[in-house]
Structures are given as structure tokens and as C-alpha cells.
Design an enzyme around this catalytic site. Sequence first.
Site, PDB file in Angstrom:
ATOM      1  N   LYS A   1       1.001  -0.972  -0.433  1.00  0.00           N
ATOM      2  CA  LYS A   1       0.103   0.040  -0.378  1.00  0.00           C
ATOM      3  C   LYS A   1       0.762   1.593  -0.073  1.00  0.00           C
ATOM      4  O   LYS A   1       1.936   1.234   0.706  1.00  0.00           O
ATOM      5  CB  LYS A   1      -0.716  -0.110   1.496  1.00  0.00           C
ATOM      6  CG  LYS A   1      -0.537   0.250   2.864  1.00  0.00           C
ATOM      7  CD  LYS A   1      -1.133  -0.528   3.845  1.00  0.00           C
ATOM      8  CE  LYS A   1      -0.181  -0.502   4.642  1.00  0.00           C
ATOM      9  NZ  LYS A   1      -0.971  -1.127   6.317  1.00  0.00           N
TER      10      LYS A   1
ATOM     11  N   ARG B   1     -10.960   0.487  14.743  1.00  0.00           N
ATOM     12  CA  ARG B   1     -10.793   0.894  13.745  1.00  0.00           C
ATOM     13  C   ARG B   1     -12.087   0.249  12.629  1.00  0.00           C
ATOM     14  O   ARG B   1     -13.323   0.984  12.645  1.00  0.00           O
ATOM     15  CB  ARG B   1      -9.379   0.958  13.220  1.00  0.00           C
ATOM     16  CG  ARG B   1      -9.313   2.135  12.219  1.00  0.00           C
ATOM     17  CD  ARG B   1      -7.836   2.142  11.970  1.00  0.00           C
ATOM     18  NE  ARG B   1      -7.453   0.635  11.094  1.00  0.00           N
ATOM     19  CZ  ARG B   1      -5.924   0.823  10.674  1.00  0.00           C
ATOM     20  NH1 ARG B   1      -5.208   1.409  10.249  1.00  0.00           N
ATOM     21  NH2 ARG B   1      -5.557  -1.103   9.857  1.00  0.00           N
TER      22      ARG B   1
ATOM     23  N   TYR C   1      13.991  31.776   6.732  1.00  0.00           N
ATOM     24  CA  TYR C   1      13.159  33.026   6.421  1.00  0.00           C
ATOM     25  C   TYR C   1      12.335  32.626   7.951  1.00  0.00           C
ATOM     26  O   TYR C   1      12.975  32.368   8.911  1.00  0.00           O
ATOM     27  CB  TYR C   1      11.313  31.634   5.990  1.00  0.00           C
ATOM     28  CG  TYR C   1      11.326  31.764   4.618  1.00  0.00           C
ATOM     29  CD1 TYR C   1      11.078  32.871   4.329  1.00  0.00           C
ATOM     30  CD2 TYR C   1      11.304  30.757   3.595  1.00  0.00           C
ATOM     31  CE1 TYR C   1      11.033  33.406   2.702  1.00  0.00           C
ATOM     32  CE2 TYR C   1      11.187  30.365   3.222  1.00  0.00           C
ATOM     33  CZ  TYR C   1      10.944  31.751   2.320  1.00  0.00           C
ATOM     34  OH  TYR C   1      10.596  31.430   0.350  1.00  0.00           O
TER      35      TYR C   1
ATOM     36  N   MET D   1      10.760  25.244   1.181  1.00  0.00           N
ATOM     37  CA  MET D   1       9.932  24.495  -0.135  1.00  0.00           C
ATOM     38  C   MET D   1      10.797  23.496  -0.994  1.00  0.00           C
ATOM     39  O   MET D   1      10.344  22.529  -0.938  1.00  0.00           O
ATOM     40  CB  MET D   1       9.144  25.438  -0.918  1.00  0.00           C
ATOM     41  CG  MET D   1       8.233  24.232  -1.821  1.00  0.00           C
ATOM     42  SD  MET D   1       6.875  25.157  -2.989  1.00  0.00           S
ATOM     43  CE  MET D   1       5.180  25.849  -1.912  1.00  0.00           C
TER      44      MET D   1
HETATM   45  C1  LIG Z   1      -0.354  -1.623   6.997  1.00  0.00           C
HETATM   46  C2  LIG Z   1      -1.013  -3.139   7.452  1.00  0.00           C
HETATM   47  C3  LIG Z   1       0.043  -4.276   7.803  1.00  0.00           C
HETATM   48  C4  LIG Z   1       1.606  -3.869   8.039  1.00  0.00           C
HETATM   49  O1  LIG Z   1       2.036  -3.695   9.314  1.00  0.00           O
HETATM   50  P1  LIG Z   1       3.372  -2.858   9.312  1.00  0.00           P
HETATM   51  O2  LIG Z   1       3.503  -2.408  10.798  1.00  0.00           O
HETATM   52  O3  LIG Z   1       3.835  -2.875   8.388  1.00  0.00           O
HETATM   53  O4  LIG Z   1       4.505  -4.689   8.896  1.00  0.00           O
HETATM   54  C5  LIG Z   1      -0.345  -5.258   8.187  1.00  0.00           C
HETATM   55  N1  LIG Z   1      -2.281  -5.159   8.508  1.00  0.00           N
HETATM   56  C6  LIG Z   1      -3.068  -4.236   7.994  1.00  0.00           C
HETATM   57  C7  LIG Z   1      -3.906  -4.595   8.371  1.00  0.00           C
HETATM   58  C8  LIG Z   1      -2.417  -3.086   7.829  1.00  0.00           C
HETATM   59  O5  LIG Z   1      -2.358  -2.187   6.558  1.00  0.00           O
END
Ligand SMILES: *Cc1c(COP(=O)(O)O)cnc(C)c1O
Length: 837
Positions: free
Chosen positions: A505, A601, A730, A780
Site C-alpha cells: 500500500k 478501527r 525565513y 519548500m
Molecule cells: C499496513 C498493515 C500491515 C503491515 O503493518 P507493518 O507494521 O507495516 O508490518 C498489516 N496489516 C494491516 C491490516 C495493515 O494495514
Amino acid sequence: MLQFETLPALTGGTLLQAPAQAAAVHQLLLDSRRLGQPVGAVFFALQGPRHDGHRYLSELYSRGVRLFVVAEEAAISGGCAAFPEAGFLLVDDTLAALQALAAHHRQQFRLPVIGITGSNGKTIVKEWLAQLLSADELICKSPLSFNSQVGVPLSVWELNSTHTLGIFEAGISEPTEMARLARIIQPTLGVFTNLGTAHDAGFSSPRQKVEEKMHLFQDVDTLFYCADHSLVHEVARQQLSTRRTVLYAWTRQRFLFDAQQADVLISIHDASADRTVVHVERARPRPQEHTFTLPFADDPSVENALHCLVVLLWRQVAPAEIQRRLDRLQPVAMRLEMKQALNDCYVLDDTYNNDLAGLTLALDALARQPRRGRRALILSDVLESGLPAAELYARVAAQLTARGVERLVGIGPEISQNAAAFTGLEGAFFPHTEAFLAAFQPDNYHHETILVKGARRYGFERIVTAFQEKIHGTVLEVNLDALVHNLNFYRRRLQPGVKLMVMVKAFAYGSGSYEVANLLQFHRVDYLAVAYADEGVDLRQHGISLPLMVMNPAPDAFQKLRQYHLEPEIYSFELLKAYLRAAEEGPMPAIHLKLDTGMRRLGFGEEDIPELCRYLSENAFRLRVASALTHLAGADEEQHNDFSRQQLAAFHRMTPQVEEALGYPIIKHALNSAGIVRFPDEHIDMVRLGIGLYGVEATGQQQDALRPVSALRTTISQIKRLPAGQTVGYSRRGQAVDFERRIATIAIGYADGYDRRFGNGAGEVLVRGQRAPLVGNVCMDMCMVDVTNIPEAQAGDAATIFGAGLSLSELAGRIGTIPYELLTNVSERVKRVFVAE
Ligand SMILES: *Cc1c(COP(=O)(O)O)cnc(C)c1O
């Protein structure tokens, strides 16, 4: 699964010693550095001129490998008895054994397989076909340019029962090699890309070369090729037309089409700088005419795209759909890469091979570049042309003049001897690459476009590096070897049979999702996961065929899930109902049930389970559940161990109810990277690896075992003296100083993802291996660091923001955040550069 004990029959070898435990073959291992899970890995001790795999037997045994294929019994130091648990198979030729195994594996699958060969364009045609067909098929393809005697077996070994199409390329340099590759690939369809002069030396004539390559297609149902390559056309008709093979040829010459020697006639209607409009007439299956726009203008790309177009036409893909897919075609960065270099130069990097045809293509590419100053060429000896040297270099010289090359650096004994052929140019000659590098003066090059073209053995990549050394810019360097190292660190922790899902992701945690996913696919992880459907679609369009989970599937993306075989995570009744409605219109991919055991969540709570089970059993006929998962709220911290155990206990109460309602077992998984290390007894059926792959060990217990994957680097743009009493930047936030300091301005700012919280001393960067603290606010596009204590620092030096010597964890700690945020914040405008050692 294939058992080690069956290998003697498959390879004609002798079993010197049976393994202590019956063992299934999962992985083919050729390089001890690539070892992942040792259980099920078979090591083939390959032998080459500079390399002997037998040297690694003891090391691999001590790391848990138990299955070995060897060619020399005497090379087993201490004899088999020294490896009491190992199985040893003795064969005449370990490479042939590897190939026999791959050929056997291929025979287990009845699916269409496209075999691709030809002199140029194999990899591009393979990648493009994969992109163009990814909407209809789950494709197994060769990674990169794996087309050799070793690469082909490894590629074919990746086939599994989920694939619906294979696409493999085959490359040869000597007679008899193709028959071996054909036995492994067993193509049912063929593409012959074209004919060049590459590797001519291995063959007695161009005809022999074509005949040899044509061996790949002895048993295909249909062969696609361009009849304008007359030798290919002739040999195809001679060798294949007496068989059942259908020849499906395209041509640009009307007389061939009218004489029914080709099935598709293609004429170029219109070409602009970046696209080509083609008109297509086809005779079979019924006469039809179409017009397509290809998003390319250079000849090689157009030819490669036309091969792909013809395959799509033959598959009866609707013309409008073909055009939609063509529009999305991405160039494959492989050989000719344009790189920014010092003194306002650009380097066109083609350090892969150097034969006459390749040189012509590269010169075409050079000539197509917008004119930036002069055109220069750094050229090695031209190999394997089959021509006498004097004639060869006279031809090369004529080409250079025709393409407007004004400056030539020739490197190699042959080209140096023939320096006289290049009288019209500004020329310099060196006997070898080292001599050139020793004499290299950056100031001799200004505002030029430089083609660097050399056969691989000349190591011209060192020249490209020399030209890039001092360029300005910010890059995120992603080390793919380190990534594989980290993958294997986690794999070794898994019990055999536990599956591995990798989270890619957020652009693979900022590292570049497509490149990372491709590597993971090659290393055969079981699942990938992304946050949104569009990320999944993007991976599919780049040829990723692994099962893919989407964590936030919005109902308006359900059609994409169906089209691209993306499996959603379902976390609420609303989502479940919407999905069931979609499933009424046609089968939908399997789902993953998110169970909330304490994260609070997303997910079904324990109180929801009875109702969830009712839905599942009522809709069992139209819904398939692949897995159930939960996520721990505090896996990385010891203080939350009790809570984590409670979460896991709740998960173990909930999942049996789900499985009972479904009536079949599902994959159950709970652990992220930290959890894998902290709870080795709770890996269950699968784990979900995230940040650990990218080099951060989230529990902090085993950080030293991982390698950093990404390094964020920029350069010093300018260094100034700051007299006592003045401020920097700045808001005049850099405190007035009481003695003179040296301040370096570096080319990274918050728009690149460099956090403003690092300003005013909170952050440090590395210059020449030493730490330089931030001064003033982060701007920036740039910021300032204090290099008073690094007197040798100068403009043009590299500055490391994070990487070896400056860890993400330390930096995150300095500004009260976590490594995840630093990694994913690196903005897309920062160029990703992938390195492998
Ligand atoms: C991102 C995620 C992981 C991986 O977590 P890490 O701490 O990066 O290993 C595992 N399960 C779910 C549901 C996630 O969203």
C-alpha cells in the site's frame, strides 16, 4: 507437489543419499545469497567459467537447506555423511537437470503460453503483451529479461494453477540452445519479433540463425511475425507450413497482402513526434479495416507495438477496446535511459550490448532527442558483426555522420586501430575503459547529449556513473537486494506452509509499488495487499498476477474488482450487502473478512459474529470467503503484550464460527511485521509483512538483522560564509551566531516530503560521512545545514537525508513521529532509482 525422490527419474541422475525427511520441492535455488525459506529449497550446484556452486554446499546446509543437486560427488566435502539430513542427487549436468525439472513443471499446466524470440524487442513485446492482456488473463511472465538457459527455467517454474496465460521470452547465442528452451517453455503461440545482426558470430549465416530460433515454434498453434523480414517469412513457411501451425503474418507491403502471403496489412497514416496513426486491413477471419493510434513514434517501438496489436486482433478484442488499452501502454525502461549528467549534459545510457543493429537503434534514439548542444558518442568496439574491421568501422563512421554525431570517444583496441575511419569527427581513442576513466576531465563536456554505448564486458556503467557523480537532484535510492534480504529474514521465521502477504500500500511504503511488486512476484510471495482499488488496477496493468487484497474497497469500485480480480476486505454489514448486490449480477472475487478484536478501527466485532454467520451461510452460493483477518493495536510494544494476546484469543473464538457457517476452511491471519517477530506461535495460516520489508524492524529487537532499503539523497547547491551576528532563512529563525560559520544550502524541502519539524537543529543530514545539523526553517524546495565542522565539504557534494548511517527510526524519534510517516511522505516528484548489487 513434486517430491525430491522423483528427481532421479526426471533427470536421469542417481540418488546418492535420500533426505532424512520426505521433501516436496518448492523453490529452485541457484545462488546462496537468494536463500529464503530453506525448507523445500533445492540447490542446483551450477558450474561456470568463474563460478562453482559446489563451494556453497556446507554454508547452505548450515542454513537449513536439505536438498542438493550436484555434478561432482568428490566436491561434497566430507562426503554425504557430513550432511546427515540432506538428500543428494548426482547428475551429469546440473543445468540440464534444472531444465528438466522446469520442463516437467510446465507439463503440469494446460494453458496457452506465448513464446517470444527474435533479435530485438523480446522484452518489450513481452511486457507490452502482459500490459495489454492483463484485463482478460492472469499472466505468468518472465521477470526482466530472463531469457537465457538459466533464466527460462526459473521463469517457467513460477507457473501455478491460478495463471491463465504464460508469456516467456527466449534468447540464444549459439546453435542447439533453442531446442532446450523450447522443451521448457512449450509455447502454444509464438511471436518472432525481428531479425538483427546481434550475436551473429555464433552462427554460420543469418539463415542458420533464423532456422535455429524457429525451433522455439515447432509445436505452436499460431505464429505471429512480420513478413517484411523476408528471411523470417521464408523460414517460417518452409519449417512450419507443413505442420498444423497457422502462420499469422503482418506486412507493410501491399503486394505481399494481395498475394495472400500475409494476413494483416498495416500502413502508417500519420506520424507526429509522439504518436503514430496506423491503418489496418485484415483478410482473416473476415475482411475488416480499422484505424489505431499508437502512443509512440520511433521505429522500434512502433514495430513492437504492431506485433502486440496483431495478437490482440487475432484474439478478437474489440477495436475500441484495443485502442483504450493501447492508450495506456507504458514504455518499458530497459536499455536506453536518458539521465541528467554534469555540466548540463544528458547521458543516453545503453551499456548493455554493442552490435551493429543495436548501435543503429541507439543512434536513432540519439537523433530523436531534442537538440541539446552537441551530440557525442562514447563507443566500445563493435562486436559480432561478422565483417572485416575496416569495413565495419567505415560503416559505423558513415552512420555517425548521417545522425549528426559531432564527437566520438572510441574505447577498445579495435576501434582505436581504426581511428582513421572517423576523420570527419572530433575523436579521442582509448585502449580500455580504465584508461578513459583515468583521463576523464568533467570540464571537457558541456551542454552535450552523450550516447554511451558499449558491450557489457566493457563495464560502461562506470562511465555513466562518472558523468552523474556531481549532478544536482534529489533521489530515493531503493536497494532491491536489501529488500530481498529483508524478505528472507521474515520468511525464515515462518513455519513451512505459512503463507506470506506483503503490504505494498501507499506506493509500497514510498518505495515504488510496481518495481517492488514485480520483485515480490518473482520471489513468489503468496499475496499482495493495497489500500485502494486503483492501486490494485495499476499493479495489474503492470503485469502483476499475484492474488491481491484491497483494504478499502468503495462500492463504486466493485466493477474494477471484478474486472481485475482484486479481492476486497469486507469490514461492515453495509459493505457486505453492497457486495452481495454486485454478486447478483455476476461472480465477484473472493473476499477477506476484517474482524475487530481491539483495534477499534474497521471490522466486525465479536457481537456481530452471529449475524455475520447468518449472512454468510445464506449467501454461500454467491460469495466465496478467502480469509479472515484481524490487526493488533500494539504488536510493536512489549507493554501491550497482554492486550495483543487478548486480541488473538478473541480472533481464535471468532474464526471457528465463521468457518463453520461457511462449511470450508479459510486462511486466518493476524500479524504484521512486529507481530511476526514477537509472536512466533501465532503466525496461523498467513502473516502480513509491511514495514519490515523496507528495513525497519518495528519491535527494535532485531534491527541489526535487517538492511536499510531506501536512502534519500540530495546535493549541496551552494556553501556560504555566515559572519557572526547574522541569521539564516525565513523568519530569521536561524539564531544569530557568535562566531563565523559555514552554511550549506541543500536541494530538498518540505515539497519533497522533508518534514518542517526537522528545522532549527532538530534534524541532521550526512555530508562526507559526518553529521551536519539543520539551521533555520525547512523551505519548500531547500534547506540549510551547518558544515562548519566539515571543512572539506563543497558545492556538489551529496547529502544523505536518511540511509546507512542515519536511520529512519532515529530521525522519526527526533521529531516525534514513526518511520512509516517518513517513508511514505517522500513526494512523488523525488525520483526513485532502483539498484541491485
Ligand atoms: C499496513 C498493515 C500491515 C503491515 O503493518 P507493518 O507494521 O507495516 O508490518 C498489516 N496489516 C494491516 C491490516 C495493515 O494495514
